[in-house]
Design a protein around this motif. Structure first.
Motif, short mmCIF file in Angstrom:
data_model
loop_
_atom_site.label_atom_id
_atom_site.label_comp_id
_atom_site.label_asym_id
_atom_site.label_seq_id
_atom_site.Cartn_x
_atom_site.Cartn_y
_atom_site.Cartn_z
N GLN B 133 -8.97 9.78 -64.40
CA GLN B 133 -10.11 9.29 -63.64
C GLN B 133 -10.51 7.89 -64.12
O GLN B 133 -10.87 7.02 -63.33
CB GLN B 133 -11.32 10.23 -63.80
CG GLN B 133 -11.13 11.66 -63.27
CD GLN B 133 -10.57 12.62 -64.30
OE1 GLN B 133 -9.61 12.30 -65.01
NE2 GLN B 133 -11.16 13.80 -64.42
N MET B 134 -10.47 7.70 -65.44
CA MET B 134 -10.87 6.40 -66.00
C MET B 134 -9.89 5.31 -65.60
O MET B 134 -10.28 4.20 -65.24
CB MET B 134 -10.97 6.50 -67.53
CG MET B 134 -12.17 7.36 -67.96
SD MET B 134 -12.40 7.34 -69.75
CE MET B 134 -14.19 7.18 -69.81
N SER B 136 -8.00 5.29 -62.94
CA SER B 136 -8.20 5.03 -61.52
C SER B 136 -9.39 4.09 -61.31
O SER B 136 -9.33 3.15 -60.50
CB SER B 136 -8.42 6.35 -60.80
OG SER B 136 -8.72 6.13 -59.46
N ALA B 137 -10.47 4.33 -62.06
CA ALA B 137 -11.67 3.49 -61.95
C ALA B 137 -11.36 2.05 -62.35
O ALA B 137 -11.75 1.10 -61.67
CB ALA B 137 -12.78 4.06 -62.83
N GLY B 140 -9.44 0.36 -59.76
CA GLY B 140 -10.05 0.33 -58.43
C GLY B 140 -9.19 1.06 -57.41
O GLY B 140 -9.21 0.78 -56.22
N TRP B 141 -8.41 2.04 -57.89
CA TRP B 141 -7.52 2.83 -57.03
C TRP B 141 -8.22 4.11 -56.58
O TRP B 141 -9.28 4.48 -57.08
CB TRP B 141 -6.25 3.23 -57.80
CG TRP B 141 -5.28 2.12 -58.04
CD1 TRP B 141 -5.47 0.78 -57.81
CD2 TRP B 141 -3.96 2.26 -58.58
NE1 TRP B 141 -4.34 0.09 -58.18
CE2 TRP B 141 -3.39 0.97 -58.65
CE3 TRP B 141 -3.20 3.35 -59.01
CZ2 TRP B 141 -2.10 0.74 -59.13
CZ3 TRP B 141 -1.91 3.13 -59.50
CH2 TRP B 141 -1.37 1.83 -59.54
N SER B 142 -7.54 4.79 -55.67
CA SER B 142 -8.02 6.12 -55.28
C SER B 142 -7.60 7.11 -56.36
O SER B 142 -6.68 6.84 -57.15
CB SER B 142 -7.42 6.52 -53.93
OG SER B 142 -6.02 6.45 -54.00
N GLN B 143 -8.26 8.26 -56.39
CA GLN B 143 -7.90 9.28 -57.36
C GLN B 143 -7.90 10.66 -56.71
O GLN B 143 -8.71 10.96 -55.83
CB GLN B 143 -8.86 9.28 -58.55
CG GLN B 143 -10.22 9.90 -58.31
CD GLN B 143 -11.10 9.89 -59.55
OE1 GLN B 143 -11.18 8.89 -60.27
NE2 GLN B 143 -11.76 11.01 -59.82
N THR B 145 -7.68 14.46 -58.46
CA THR B 145 -7.56 15.21 -59.71
C THR B 145 -7.18 16.66 -59.42
O THR B 145 -7.39 17.18 -58.33
CB THR B 145 -8.89 15.20 -60.47
OG1 THR B 145 -9.93 15.55 -59.56
CG2 THR B 145 -9.18 13.82 -61.04
N PHE B 146 -6.65 17.34 -60.44
CA PHE B 146 -6.41 18.79 -60.45
C PHE B 146 -5.47 19.22 -59.31
O PHE B 146 -5.71 20.20 -58.62
CB PHE B 146 -7.72 19.58 -60.37
CG PHE B 146 -8.89 18.96 -61.11
CD1 PHE B 146 -8.68 18.27 -62.30
CD2 PHE B 146 -10.18 19.02 -60.61
CE1 PHE B 146 -9.74 17.68 -62.98
CE2 PHE B 146 -11.25 18.44 -61.28
CZ PHE B 146 -11.03 17.76 -62.47
N ILE B 170 -7.27 16.58 -49.91
CA ILE B 170 -7.73 15.23 -49.57
C ILE B 170 -6.51 14.33 -49.34
O ILE B 170 -5.40 14.66 -49.75
CB ILE B 170 -8.64 14.61 -50.66
CG1 ILE B 170 -7.91 14.49 -52.01
CG2 ILE B 170 -9.92 15.40 -50.81
CD1 ILE B 170 -8.67 13.68 -53.05
N LYS B 171 -6.79 13.21 -48.68
CA LYS B 171 -5.74 12.22 -48.45
C LYS B 171 -6.16 10.97 -49.20
O LYS B 171 -7.31 10.52 -49.06
CB LYS B 171 -5.67 11.95 -46.95
CG LYS B 171 -4.51 11.07 -46.53
CD LYS B 171 -4.48 11.03 -45.00
CE LYS B 171 -3.29 10.21 -44.53
NZ LYS B 171 -3.15 10.27 -43.07
N VAL B 172 -5.28 10.44 -50.03
CA VAL B 172 -5.63 9.24 -50.79
C VAL B 172 -4.67 8.10 -50.44
O VAL B 172 -3.50 8.32 -50.15
CB VAL B 172 -5.59 9.49 -52.32
CG1 VAL B 172 -6.67 10.46 -52.73
CG2 VAL B 172 -4.23 9.98 -52.79
N LYS B 173 -5.23 6.89 -50.47
CA LYS B 173 -4.39 5.71 -50.25
C LYS B 173 -3.54 5.46 -51.47
O LYS B 173 -3.99 5.63 -52.61
CB LYS B 173 -5.29 4.49 -50.01
CG LYS B 173 -5.79 4.40 -48.60
CD LYS B 173 -6.41 3.02 -48.34
CE LYS B 173 -6.90 2.96 -46.90
NZ LYS B 173 -7.75 1.80 -46.66
#
Lengths: 307, 252
Positions: B133-134, B136-137, B140-143, B145-146, B170-173
């Motif tokens: 998560q860190m 990704s932050a 500035g990307w999508s995340q 998890t799990f 979910i769908k992430v870029k």
């Protein structure tokens, strides 16, 4: 100093138990402002305002905040962070998704699964699947924390804190597709007074019905070991352990569970533990208050009948 | 697409962690160390993406002590193409914090330009559940998890996540950081020929200082203690006795 607490809101509904336990953990740190964020969050906000110890509730409603997508929720929290020294949440999967992202955006460490508050900068948390408890003091100006809810009692209700509506946030980085949420009449696993869990020894999804009958007789929540979930006997949201849910009910009945370290991490704070296993050497007996060496296929139906 | 897989050297999951008597931490001297089990699942998933033509190259990265070379060799033996070791400490008892690891990984991502970072959802030593998560932050990307299911399609990925209530998709870029959960796959064992081949695969070494990252901890460890032990219980001979005991305690 002030505390911002991210409430657990799912589909517009407040998870009262998780949120009230986090409030009780956070109260000692300062005035608690609860943030209810979501596609709809007003009703959750009104409910959160009744929790004792809450000074204020912020409601952020935005389609971009629905389904608790991490990117938008983290951006919202960071935009509010200036006013708070502590930014906290119950240690749910939603908060564990969002809070480390918040911490990194603020250039601070996150403290996950905190089980004890020593002072405003010093906290206890389990490491190594609960085989050690570490006390850590953070040097960061802002403290981002998730609280292990099983170790805190829920704050009471009867309060009427002021509710303020604030702006939302959105992000185009991710989007929601669907939820597959199990519908059950049983109590929620992490807040149930009694939990009945099955392990690999149960042997099949079909045979889990034997355990479920016991749970239903007791009005208990259902749990499972990782081995049972991996084998497809039980759904993932039943998993109790280091990487699943952490529970501390009044009574935990472990059936056909050997008691791997990873499982014990999720249930060893239960008040009374009963273990039923045909293997008398099973490590679960070392943590059980009452152990019964028996074949679960005869013992569990007998127990269900006699209770 | 290039896939970056961060892997951590941790206590083997079958070993019981022992707290040092002076309260300074968990004793890791002469303890069997292995790849964090969640990271094995991430390596496996990257290999499967390559097998179906969704990934071209798999780069394994580890941050920690020099001995993490062994962990990287395991990733290479499973099927990663090359490895990068970032030495951030010379003491096996120093756990580099997730924030510092994320900063180091960001520097590696900037250099390597992967389309996907696949990592374990948590390390079984500090149980922090934070690095992905860190990272990704910071990027500035999508995340996502799990993850228990992952499919990559062009410039997006569809991820099914294990959450408290069940499953969420979910769908992430892309580019994205995906952290993996237990049910995503069952990691393969490295075959002996592949273990031999892995010894010849490239393994670059850098230091945190080379990447300009300060790994000084933000958290001071005040003490590490044993959890409260449970009182020994009693064995009951039959169901009737168990029922009687539970009734006596007012539990049922």
């Amino acid at each position: 100093m002030a505390v911002l607490l991210l409430a657990e809101v799912n589909d517009g509904a407040l998870s009262m138990d998780a949120t009230a336990k986090a409030v009780s953990a956070a109260k000692a740190l300062g005035d608690v402002t609860v943030l209810c964020a979501g596609g709809s969050a007003a009703a959750a906000g009104a409910e959160a305002a009744t929790i004792e110890g809450v000074a204020k509730v912020l409601v952020a409603e935005d389609a971009g905040l629905s389904h608790r997508l991490a990117e938008a929720t983290a951006d919202l929290i960071v935009s509010l962070a200036g006013d708070y020294e502590h930014i906290v949440a119950p240690a749910t999967t939603d908060a564990k998704n969002v809070m480390p992202r918040v911490a990194a955006l603020l250039d601070v460490m996150v403290l996950s699964d905190v089980s004890g508050v020593v002072d405003a900068s010093t906290f206890e948390r389990p490491i190594y699947a609960g085989n050690a408890i570490q006390t850590v003091k953070t040097g960061d100006a802002k403290k981002v924390i998730t609280f292990r809810t099983s170790t805190f009692d829920a704050a009471g209700t009867g309060n009427s804190a002021p509710v303020e509506t604030i702006g939302g946030a959105s992000s185009d980085l991710s989007s929601w597709v669907e939820d597959k949420v199990a519908v059950s009449d049983r109590p929620e696993l992490t807040s149930a007074g009694i939990v009945v869990s099955g392990g690999r020894g149960v042997g099949s999804e079909e045979d889990f019905k034997i355990i479920e009958a016991l749970a239903d007789k007791l009005g208990a929540a259902m749990g499972a070991s990782r081995a049972a979930v991996d084998s497809g006997y039980a759904p993932n949201d039943w998993q109790v352990g280091q990487t699943g849910k952490v529970v501390a009910p009044d009574l935990y009945i472990a059936v056909g569970i050997s008691g791997a370290i990873q499982h014990l991490a999720g249930m060893k704070d239960s008040k009374v533990i009963v273990a039923i296993n045909k293997d008398e050497e099973a490590p679960i007996f070392q943590v059980a208050d009452y152990g019964l060496v028996a074949d679960l296929f005869t013992a569990v139906p007998e127990l269900t009948e006699k209770l | 697409m290039k896939v970056l897989v961060p892997v951590k050297r941790v206590i083997d999951y079958n070993m019981k962690a022992k707290v040092k008597s002076d309260g300074s931490g968990v004793d890791l001297a002469n303890v069997k160390m292995s790849m964090n089990p969640f990271d094995e699942i991430a390596v496996e998933e990257a290999i499967r993406l390559r097998e179906v033509g969704k990934a071209e190259e798999i780069v394994a990265v580890s941050v920690g002590v020099k001995q993490a070379q062994e962990t990287l060799r395991t990733a290479l033996a499973m099927g990663a193409d090359r490895a990068i070791l970032v030495i951030a400490s010379d003491d096996v008892h120093t756990d580099i914090e997730p924030l510092a690891v994320a900063k180091i990984l960001k520097a590696i991502v900037d250099e390597q330009q992967p389309g996907l970072v696949l990592c374990g959802k948590q390390a079984i030593d500090n149980d922090m559940n934070a690095t992905g998560q860190m990272l990704s932050a910071l990027l500035g990307w999508s995340q996502a998890t799990f993850a228990s299911e992952l499919s990559v399609d062009g410039d997006s990925a569809v991820v099914t996540r294990e959450v408290d209530g069940g499953l969420q998709t979910i769908k992430v870029k892309i580019p994205a950081v995906v952290t993996v959960d237990l049910r995503l796959n069952e990691p393969r064992y490295a075959s002996l020929p592949n273990i031999m081949k892995a010894k010849k695969k490239p393994l670059d070494e850098k230091t945190a200082a080379d990447l300009g990252v300060d790994v000084a901890p933000r958290l001071e460890i005040v003490k590490t203690s044993e959890p409260a032990a449970r009182q020994a219980g009693e064995m009951v001979p039959d169901v009737d006795t168990l029922v009687a005991k539970l009734k006596e305690k007012g539990l049922v």
